[in-house]
Design a protein around this motif. Structure first.
Motif, PDB file in Angstrom:
ATOM      1  N   PHE A  55      -1.460   5.310  -2.227  1.00 51.54           N
ATOM      2  CA  PHE A  55      -1.072   5.621  -0.662  1.00 51.54           C
ATOM      3  C   PHE A  55      -1.683   7.053  -0.488  1.00 51.54           C
ATOM      4  O   PHE A  55      -1.463   8.095  -1.138  1.00 51.54           O
ATOM      5  CB  PHE A  55       0.467   5.669  -0.683  1.00 51.54           C
ATOM      6  N   ARG A  56      -2.173   7.076   0.739  1.00 52.73           N
ATOM      7  CA  ARG A  56      -2.641   8.412   1.351  1.00 52.73           C
ATOM      8  C   ARG A  56      -2.416   8.285   3.009  1.00 52.73           C
ATOM      9  O   ARG A  56      -2.659   7.653   3.606  1.00 52.73           O
ATOM     10  CB  ARG A  56      -4.139   8.725   1.282  1.00 52.73           C
ATOM     11  N   LEU A  57      -1.747   9.499   3.522  1.00 48.94           N
ATOM     12  CA  LEU A  57      -1.469   9.505   4.702  1.00 48.94           C
ATOM     13  C   LEU A  57      -2.505   9.316   5.861  1.00 48.94           C
ATOM     14  O   LEU A  57      -2.384   8.487   6.793  1.00 48.94           O
ATOM     15  CB  LEU A  57      -0.604  10.740   5.137  1.00 48.94           C
ATOM     16  N   ASP A  58      -3.727   9.963   5.458  1.00 48.54           N
ATOM     17  CA  ASP A  58      -4.840   9.826   6.432  1.00 48.54           C
ATOM     18  C   ASP A  58      -5.401   8.425   6.430  1.00 48.54           C
ATOM     19  O   ASP A  58      -6.155   8.110   7.173  1.00 48.54           O
ATOM     20  CB  ASP A  58      -6.038  10.772   5.883  1.00 48.54           C
ATOM     21  N   TYR A  98       0.868  -1.143   0.080  1.00 45.10           N
ATOM     22  CA  TYR A  98       0.089   0.135   0.085  1.00 45.10           C
ATOM     23  C   TYR A  98       1.031   1.258   0.045  1.00 45.10           C
ATOM     24  O   TYR A  98       0.602   2.096  -0.785  1.00 45.10           O
ATOM     25  CB  TYR A  98      -0.945   0.043   1.359  1.00 45.10           C
ATOM     26  N   VAL A  99       1.879   1.338   0.860  1.00 45.16           N
ATOM     27  CA  VAL A  99       2.679   2.414   0.954  1.00 45.16           C
ATOM     28  C   VAL A  99       3.544   2.718  -0.401  1.00 45.16           C
ATOM     29  O   VAL A  99       3.630   4.134  -0.535  1.00 45.16           O
ATOM     30  CB  VAL A  99       3.850   2.296   2.030  1.00 45.16           C
ATOM     31  N   ARG A 100       3.864   1.860  -1.374  1.00 45.17           N
ATOM     32  CA  ARG A 100       4.401   2.083  -2.443  1.00 45.17           C
ATOM     33  C   ARG A 100       3.493   2.260  -3.511  1.00 45.17           C
ATOM     34  O   ARG A 100       3.881   2.437  -4.648  1.00 45.17           O
ATOM     35  CB  ARG A 100       5.275   0.699  -2.872  1.00 45.17           C
ATOM     36  N   LYS A 127      -4.461   1.140   8.066  1.00 35.80           N
ATOM     37  CA  LYS A 127      -3.529  -0.217   7.599  1.00 35.80           C
ATOM     38  C   LYS A 127      -2.470  -0.677   8.438  1.00 35.80           C
ATOM     39  O   LYS A 127      -2.149  -1.874   8.629  1.00 35.80           O
ATOM     40  CB  LYS A 127      -2.707   0.374   6.383  1.00 35.80           C
ATOM     41  N   LEU A 175      -3.391   5.618   6.248  1.00 33.05           N
ATOM     42  CA  LEU A 175      -2.182   4.627   7.079  1.00 33.05           C
ATOM     43  C   LEU A 175      -2.507   4.293   8.259  1.00 33.05           C
ATOM     44  O   LEU A 175      -2.212   2.954   8.411  1.00 33.05           O
ATOM     45  CB  LEU A 175      -0.921   5.601   6.971  1.00 33.05           C
ATOM     46  N   HIS A 176      -3.016   4.985   9.294  1.00 36.57           N
ATOM     47  CA  HIS A 176      -3.223   4.390  10.507  1.00 36.57           C
ATOM     48  C   HIS A 176      -3.939   3.064  10.539  1.00 36.57           C
ATOM     49  O   HIS A 176      -3.496   1.979  11.108  1.00 36.57           O
ATOM     50  CB  HIS A 176      -4.158   5.397  11.293  1.00 36.57           C
TER      51      HIS A 176
END
Length: 223
Positions: A212-215, A206-208, A220, A217-218
């Motif tokens: 990918f969205r920072l909001d 997902y990060v790559r 995931k 990430l939590h």
């Protein structure tokens, strides 16, 4: 003879193994591994998994006489130990920064007796020669002289920079560091390793990715 448990552990890197052991909740998370002061001298050798043969040594201070029979006690313990073995030496004398616990001669003897490596809370030496042997070194550093090195006792619990090691403990190490593998987890550990790998794989995918969205990430990270 092949040891399936050892063979399996050598397929796992130490960080993944440490994370999997955490999931088993068999010991506090802050226990069972060495700090950054203990380094893998030969990272090119890959992973080591072996059963501990323990000893205490005194190298610089001289509070007792040199007794070569105590070296023989250690060699006999290596010969009798489960294989593969790893020799673990704790310095009990003063001035640990000057203490050297192994060089080419001892490494060669240990290897002939079935050891694949040595762990020290001090220094080692004869780096080119021991590298040529393919013998693992985990130590705090490298120094030139062994001083007044003597074996004091063999087959006792020791500590390596705070990590407790008992005779027969299973140790696992690679370029990331060294840890003690708890007993009784052979049936449950592989599932946790698979879980760690799958969870981290999904997260990294997902990060790559373009999504990918920072909001997000939590969610995931705690899945």
């Amino acid at each position: 003879m092949s040891n399936p448990w050892i063979d399996y552990l050598k397929t796992v890197d130490t960080p993944t193994l440490a994370n999997a052991i955490e999931l088993l909740e068999v010991r506090p998370r802050q226990e069972g591994f060495t700090p950054l002061s203990v380094r893998c001298v030969f990272p090119e050798f890959g992973r080591m998994a072996a059963y501990a043969v323990t000893a205490q040594a005194e190298s610089i201070t001289k509070t007792g006489p040199l007794d070569l029979s105590l070296f023989m006690d250690l060699y006999r313990a290596v010969e009798a130990a489960p294989k593969p073995a790893v020799v673990v030496i704790q310095e009990i004398g003063g001035h640990r920064d000057y203490a050297v616990h192994c060089g080419e001669v001892m490494a060669t003897i240990f290897q002939r007796l079935g050891a694949v490596g040595l762990v020290s809370d001090c220094a080692v030496r004869d780096i080119p020669e021991v590298r040529a042997l393919g013998f693992h070194y985990f130590a705090r550093g490298i120094a030139a002289s062994h001083g007044n090195f003597r074996i004091v006792r063999t087959g006792v619990p020791v500590q390596v920079e705070g990590m407790a090691v008992h005779p027969g403990d299973l140790l696992h190490g690679d370029e990331n560091g060294l840890l003690q593998v708890p007993a009784g987890i052979a049936e449950t550990l592989p599932g946790k390793v698979d879980l760690i790998r799958a969870r981290e794989g999904r997260l990294m995918e997902y990060v790559r990715s373009a999504e990918f969205r920072l909001d997000a990430l939590h969610g995931k990270m705690v899945e």
